[in-house]
Design a protein around this motif. Structure first.
Motif, PDB file in Angstrom:
ATOM      1  N   GLU A  49     -14.298  -9.151  -7.188  1.00 36.39           N
ATOM      2  CA  GLU A  49     -14.649 -10.584  -7.276  1.00 36.39           C
ATOM      3  C   GLU A  49     -15.332 -10.897  -8.596  1.00 36.39           C
TER       4      GLU A  49
ATOM      5  N   GLY B 285       0.132  -1.223  12.968  1.00 36.91           N
ATOM      6  CA  GLY B 285       0.907  -0.066  12.506  1.00 36.91           C
ATOM      7  C   GLY B 285       1.122  -0.181  11.007  1.00 36.91           C
TER       8      GLY B 285
ATOM      9  N   ALA C  92       0.842  -1.220   0.000  1.00 40.19           N
ATOM     10  CA  ALA C  92       0.000   0.000   0.000  1.00 40.19           C
ATOM     11  C   ALA C  92       0.866   1.255   0.000  1.00 40.19           C
TER      12      ALA C  92
ATOM     13  N   ALA D 152     -12.163 -10.344 -11.309  1.00 44.52           N
ATOM     14  CA  ALA D 152     -11.068 -11.325 -11.151  1.00 44.52           C
ATOM     15  C   ALA D 152     -11.630 -12.741 -11.062  1.00 44.52           C
TER      16      ALA D 152
ATOM     17  N   ARG E 160      -3.143  -2.674 -13.830  1.00 47.49           N
ATOM     18  CA  ARG E 160      -2.418  -3.120 -12.637  1.00 47.49           C
ATOM     19  C   ARG E 160      -0.943  -3.332 -12.983  1.00 47.49           C
TER      20      ARG E 160
ATOM     21  N   ILE F 126       0.402  -9.690  -6.550  1.00 51.46           N
ATOM     22  CA  ILE F 126       0.821  -9.991  -7.924  1.00 51.46           C
ATOM     23  C   ILE F 126       1.931  -9.039  -8.386  1.00 51.46           C
TER      24      ILE F 126
ATOM     25  N   PRO G 176      -5.116 -21.798  -6.211  1.00 48.52           N
ATOM     26  CA  PRO G 176      -3.852 -21.050  -6.086  1.00 48.52           C
ATOM     27  C   PRO G 176      -2.652 -21.933  -6.431  1.00 48.52           C
TER      28      PRO G 176
ATOM     29  N   GLN H 135       0.284 -13.107  -1.545  1.00 46.05           N
ATOM     30  CA  GLN H 135      -0.975 -13.073  -2.286  1.00 46.05           C
ATOM     31  C   GLN H 135      -0.901 -11.996  -3.362  1.00 46.05           C
TER      32      GLN H 135
ATOM     33  N   VAL I 224      -4.275 -15.987 -10.478  1.00 52.75           N
ATOM     34  CA  VAL I 224      -5.241 -16.953  -9.940  1.00 52.75           C
ATOM     35  C   VAL I 224      -6.509 -16.194  -9.593  1.00 52.75           C
TER      36      VAL I 224
ATOM     37  N   LEU J 221      -2.122  -3.006   9.621  1.00 48.78           N
ATOM     38  CA  LEU J 221      -2.529  -1.634   9.986  1.00 48.78           C
ATOM     39  C   LEU J 221      -3.648  -1.641  11.005  1.00 48.78           C
ATOM     40  N   GLU J 222      -4.533  -2.651  10.868  1.00 45.20           N
ATOM     41  CA  GLU J 222      -5.694  -2.718  11.775  1.00 45.20           C
ATOM     42  C   GLU J 222      -5.998  -4.176  12.066  1.00 45.20           C
TER      43      GLU J 222
ATOM     44  N   PRO K 254      -7.572 -19.972   0.186  1.00 45.62           N
ATOM     45  CA  PRO K 254      -7.095 -20.652   1.414  1.00 45.62           C
ATOM     46  C   PRO K 254      -6.067 -19.879   2.239  1.00 45.62           C
TER      47      PRO K 254
ATOM     48  N   GLY L  79     -12.172 -18.791  -7.539  1.00 46.32           N
ATOM     49  CA  GLY L  79     -12.684 -20.066  -8.075  1.00 46.32           C
ATOM     50  C   GLY L  79     -11.593 -20.884  -8.721  1.00 46.32           C
TER      51      GLY L  79
ATOM     52  N   ARG M   5      -9.775  -4.003  -0.263  1.00 46.78           N
ATOM     53  CA  ARG M   5     -11.016  -3.779   0.475  1.00 46.78           C
ATOM     54  C   ARG M   5     -11.075  -2.433   1.159  1.00 46.78           C
TER      55      ARG M   5
ATOM     56  N   ALA N 298      -9.381 -12.179   4.420  1.00 44.12           N
ATOM     57  CA  ALA N 298     -10.723 -12.321   3.807  1.00 44.12           C
ATOM     58  C   ALA N 298     -10.764 -13.423   2.755  1.00 44.12           C
TER      59      ALA N 298
HETATM   60  C1  BV8 Z   1     -10.077 -21.378  -4.257  1.00 46.07           C
HETATM   61  C2  BV8 Z   1      -5.653 -12.265  -7.697  1.00 46.07           C
HETATM   62  C3  BV8 Z   1     -10.675 -23.614  -4.563  1.00 46.07           C
HETATM   63  C4  BV8 Z   1      -6.495 -11.268  -8.363  1.00 46.07           C
HETATM   64  C5  BV8 Z   1      -6.883 -12.895  -5.758  1.00 46.07           C
HETATM   65  C6  BV8 Z   1     -16.709 -18.790   1.178  1.00 46.07           C
HETATM   66  C7  BV8 Z   1     -15.921 -19.141   2.247  1.00 46.07           C
HETATM   67  C8  BV8 Z   1     -14.579 -19.455   2.084  1.00 46.07           C
HETATM   68  C9  BV8 Z   1     -13.996 -19.414   0.818  1.00 46.07           C
HETATM   69  C10 BV8 Z   1     -14.785 -19.050  -0.234  1.00 46.07           C
HETATM   70  C11 BV8 Z   1     -16.131 -18.752  -0.083  1.00 46.07           C
HETATM   71  N1  BV8 Z   1     -16.624 -18.439  -1.296  1.00 46.07           N
HETATM   72  C12 BV8 Z   1     -15.627 -18.534  -2.216  1.00 46.07           C
HETATM   73  C13 BV8 Z   1     -14.524 -18.921  -1.573  1.00 46.07           C
HETATM   74  C14 BV8 Z   1     -13.224 -19.158  -2.134  1.00 46.07           C
HETATM   75  C15 BV8 Z   1     -12.556 -17.834  -2.502  1.00 46.07           C
HETATM   76  C16 BV8 Z   1     -12.603 -16.845  -1.375  1.00 46.07           C
HETATM   77  O1  BV8 Z   1     -11.865 -16.956  -0.432  1.00 46.07           O
HETATM   78  N2  BV8 Z   1     -13.498 -15.852  -1.533  1.00 46.07           N
HETATM   79  C17 BV8 Z   1     -13.606 -14.836  -0.497  1.00 46.07           C
HETATM   80  C18 BV8 Z   1     -13.926 -13.486  -1.162  1.00 46.07           C
HETATM   81  C19 BV8 Z   1     -14.710 -15.267   0.470  1.00 46.07           C
HETATM   82  N3  BV8 Z   1     -11.192 -18.186  -2.769  1.00 46.07           N
HETATM   83  C20 BV8 Z   1     -10.861 -18.595  -3.995  1.00 46.07           C
HETATM   84  O2  BV8 Z   1     -11.617 -18.633  -4.929  1.00 46.07           O
HETATM   85  C21 BV8 Z   1      -9.424 -19.088  -4.151  1.00 46.07           C
HETATM   86  N4  BV8 Z   1      -9.459 -20.365  -4.798  1.00 46.07           N
HETATM   87  O3  BV8 Z   1     -10.651 -21.343  -3.201  1.00 46.07           O
HETATM   88  O4  BV8 Z   1      -9.990 -22.468  -5.038  1.00 46.07           O
HETATM   89  C22 BV8 Z   1     -10.575 -24.627  -5.581  1.00 46.07           C
HETATM   90  C23 BV8 Z   1     -10.591 -25.939  -5.168  1.00 46.07           C
HETATM   91  C24 BV8 Z   1     -10.504 -26.897  -6.104  1.00 46.07           C
HETATM   92  C25 BV8 Z   1     -10.413 -26.562  -7.446  1.00 46.07           C
HETATM   93  C26 BV8 Z   1     -10.398 -25.243  -7.851  1.00 46.07           C
HETATM   94  C27 BV8 Z   1     -10.473 -24.262  -6.907  1.00 46.07           C
HETATM   95  C28 BV8 Z   1      -8.608 -18.162  -5.021  1.00 46.07           C
HETATM   96  C29 BV8 Z   1      -8.494 -16.830  -4.361  1.00 46.07           C
HETATM   97  C30 BV8 Z   1      -7.541 -15.970  -5.178  1.00 46.07           C
HETATM   98  C31 BV8 Z   1      -8.303 -14.828  -5.796  1.00 46.07           C
HETATM   99  N5  BV8 Z   1      -7.351 -13.917  -6.374  1.00 46.07           N
HETATM  100  N6  BV8 Z   1      -5.952 -12.137  -6.304  1.00 46.07           N
HETATM  101  C32 BV8 Z   1      -5.853  -9.928  -8.277  1.00 46.07           C
HETATM  102  O5  BV8 Z   1      -4.964  -9.726  -7.447  1.00 46.07           O
HETATM  103  O6  BV8 Z   1      -6.280  -9.093  -9.070  1.00 46.07           O
HETATM  104  S1  BV8 Z   1      -7.399 -12.536  -4.194  1.00 46.07           S
HETATM  105  C33 BV8 Z   1      -7.014 -10.945  -3.767  1.00 46.07           C
HETATM  106  O7  BV8 Z   1      -7.391 -10.800  -2.400  1.00 46.07           O
HETATM  107  C34 BV8 Z   1      -5.532 -10.598  -3.787  1.00 46.07           C
HETATM  108  O8  BV8 Z   1      -4.684 -11.698  -4.002  1.00 46.07           O
HETATM  109  C35 BV8 Z   1      -5.327 -10.103  -2.378  1.00 46.07           C
HETATM  110  O9  BV8 Z   1      -4.024 -10.199  -1.977  1.00 46.07           O
HETATM  111  C36 BV8 Z   1      -6.219 -11.034  -1.681  1.00 46.07           C
HETATM  112  C37 BV8 Z   1      -6.490 -10.841  -0.245  1.00 46.07           C
HETATM  113  O10 BV8 Z   1      -6.661  -9.505  -0.016  1.00 46.07           O
HETATM  114  P1  BV8 Z   1      -5.545  -8.775   0.902  1.00 46.07           P
HETATM  115  O11 BV8 Z   1      -4.216  -8.995   0.279  1.00 46.07           O
HETATM  116  O12 BV8 Z   1      -5.720  -9.215   2.301  1.00 46.07           O
HETATM  117  O13 BV8 Z   1      -5.947  -7.288   0.671  1.00 46.07           O
HETATM  118  P2  BV8 Z   1      -7.120  -6.507   1.442  1.00 46.07           P
HETATM  119  O14 BV8 Z   1      -7.335  -5.230   0.709  1.00 46.07           O
HETATM  120  O15 BV8 Z   1      -8.273  -7.436   1.667  1.00 46.07           O
HETATM  121  O16 BV8 Z   1      -6.491  -6.199   2.884  1.00 46.07           O
HETATM  122  C38 BV8 Z   1      -5.355  -5.370   2.996  1.00 46.07           C
HETATM  123  C39 BV8 Z   1      -4.944  -5.388   4.459  1.00 46.07           C
HETATM  124  O17 BV8 Z   1      -3.759  -4.595   4.585  1.00 46.07           O
HETATM  125  C40 BV8 Z   1      -5.989  -4.780   5.373  1.00 46.07           C
HETATM  126  O18 BV8 Z   1      -6.135  -5.617   6.514  1.00 46.07           O
HETATM  127  C41 BV8 Z   1      -5.387  -3.431   5.760  1.00 46.07           C
HETATM  128  O19 BV8 Z   1      -5.708  -3.081   7.088  1.00 46.07           O
HETATM  129  C42 BV8 Z   1      -3.921  -3.690   5.654  1.00 46.07           C
HETATM  130  N7  BV8 Z   1      -3.137  -2.494   5.309  1.00 46.07           N
HETATM  131  C43 BV8 Z   1      -3.485  -1.471   4.484  1.00 46.07           C
HETATM  132  N8  BV8 Z   1      -2.475  -0.574   4.433  1.00 46.07           N
HETATM  133  C44 BV8 Z   1      -1.477  -1.055   5.222  1.00 46.07           C
HETATM  134  C45 BV8 Z   1      -1.894  -2.279   5.779  1.00 46.07           C
HETATM  135  N9  BV8 Z   1      -1.127  -2.992   6.622  1.00 46.07           N
HETATM  136  C46 BV8 Z   1       0.081  -2.493   6.929  1.00 46.07           C
HETATM  137  N10 BV8 Z   1       0.559  -1.313   6.430  1.00 46.07           N
HETATM  138  C47 BV8 Z   1      -0.192  -0.580   5.583  1.00 46.07           C
HETATM  139  N11 BV8 Z   1       0.289   0.582   5.116  1.00 46.07           N
END
Ligand code: BV8
Length: 229
Positions: free
Chosen positions: A37, A218, A17, A40, A59, A94, A156, A92, A150, A203-204, A183, A153, A25, A180
């Motif tokens: 969602e 932090g 970030a 991607a 990106r 890219i 990974p 996670q 990835v 951060l939080e 796996p 769906g 998010r 969020a």
């Molecule tokens: C799979 C590529 C199975 C795209 C990404 C219900 C329950 C459980 C799981 C699921 C469900 N429904 C669907 C699923 C599965 C799904 C999933 O988890 N969905 C979620 C939304 C519920 N997962 C999948 O589909 C995965 N595959 O499960 O496959 C399977 C089995 C058999 C056969 C085939 C398949 C694949 C998931 C991958 C998706 N692709 N990225 C792209 O990047 O464009 S995910 C995407 O989210 C990114 O990779 C990203 O990294 C990832 C997670 O987000 P974060 O990195 O955490 O980013 P976020 O903004 O959320 O948070 C940032 C954090 O940083 C915050 O906490 C913030 O406070 C903090 N922050 C901010 N600034 C700072 C900081 N911290 C420190 N310093 C700062 N300055």
């Protein structure tokens, strides 16, 4: 860290970030009014390939214009200097900021912006340009390149390798992720079951904070170097 030999570090969008790359998010994860969602996903790509190619072209350009921040550089120093055992950065993200920050043992579980994947011949190619003009695959010549990302769906990358590293680690550190997306969000439980200490640097509070042995809040550019030093 005297009794620590093997370390697994999970990073998310928060570590990049402060390099100017958007997280998912914080700004409610929208892109051109499309939920990430939706964009991607393989369905999104089939429905509107040009929209998805444009999303990743943008990106890719942002990744190329970004620079590693103090958190990436600190992990680079740690990776270079860690001789006591294994160390693996599972990201996670890219972007290539871990590598440009000096880290070598990096695994991109969700793919890489600077890689293109040919759906015809399965080849991967380092890619810095755009894909929306349907360039031919350098291996087979077909115009069948997609972002090597990835999507939701899709399975990974290198999950076996990741779970093996977690099963053998003494310390699991999670940096800049909301917990969020699975796996990855479940890795902390795996590490706990393996008897590892678990530390969250974010951060939080995240969705998984209550599971970690310790959470430090932090900005990554401040708390990651402080932890590494
Ligand atoms: C799979 C590529 C199975 C795209 C990404 C219900 C329950 C459980 C799981 C699921 C469900 N429904 C669907 C699923 C599965 C799904 C999933 O988890 N969905 C979620 C939304 C519920 N997962 C999948 O589909 C995965 N595959 O499960 O496959 C399977 C089995 C058999 C056969 C085939 C398949 C694949 C998931 C991958 C998706 N692709 N990225 C792209 O990047 O464009 S995910 C995407 O989210 C990114 O990779 C990203 O990294 C990832 C997670 O987000 P974060 O990195 O955490 O980013 P976020 O903004 O959320 O948070 C940032 C954090 O940083 C915050 O906490 C913030 O406070 C903090 N922050 C901010 N600034 C700072 C900081 N911290 C420190 N310093 C700062 N300055």
């Amino acid at each position: 860290m005297t009794d620590i030999r093997n370390i697994v570090i999970l990073t998310g969008a928060g570590i990049s970030a402060e390099s100017g790359l958007r997280t998912f998010r914080a700004d409610d994860g929208l892109w051109e009014d499309h939920p990430v969602e939706q964009v991607a996903t393989p369905q999104g790509f089939r429905r509107d390939p040009d929209l998805v190619q444009r999303f990743y072209d943008e990106r890719r350009a942002q990744v190329r214009a970004a620079n590693p921040n103090a958190a990436h550089l600190a992990l680079g120093r740690l990776d270079m200097g860690w001789k006591r055992g294994d160390l693996l950065i599972v990201t996670q993200n890219i972007d290539d900021l871990h590598e440009r920050g000096g880290a070598a043992r990096v695994l991109h579980m969700h793919g890489e912006a600077l890689s293109a994947w040919c759906t015809n011949c399965d080849a991967r190619h380092r890619w810095t340009g755009t894909l929306r003009n349907n360039p031919p695959c350098p291996s087979c010549g077909m115009a069948s390149l997609r972002p090597d990302i990835v999507w939701f769906g899709e399975m990974p990358y290198r999950m076996e390798r990741i779970y093996r590293a977690i099963a053998g680690c003494d310390l699991f550190v999670s940096i800049g992720t909301s917990g969020a997306v699975y796996p990855a969000a479940g890795f902390v439980q795996e590490a706990g079951r393996a008897g590892a200490r678990t530390l969250e640097l974010n951060l939080e509070e995240s969705l998984g904070s209550r599971v970690f042995s310790e959470t430090r809040l932090g900005k990554a550019s401040e708390i990651v170097p402080a932890w590494v030093e």
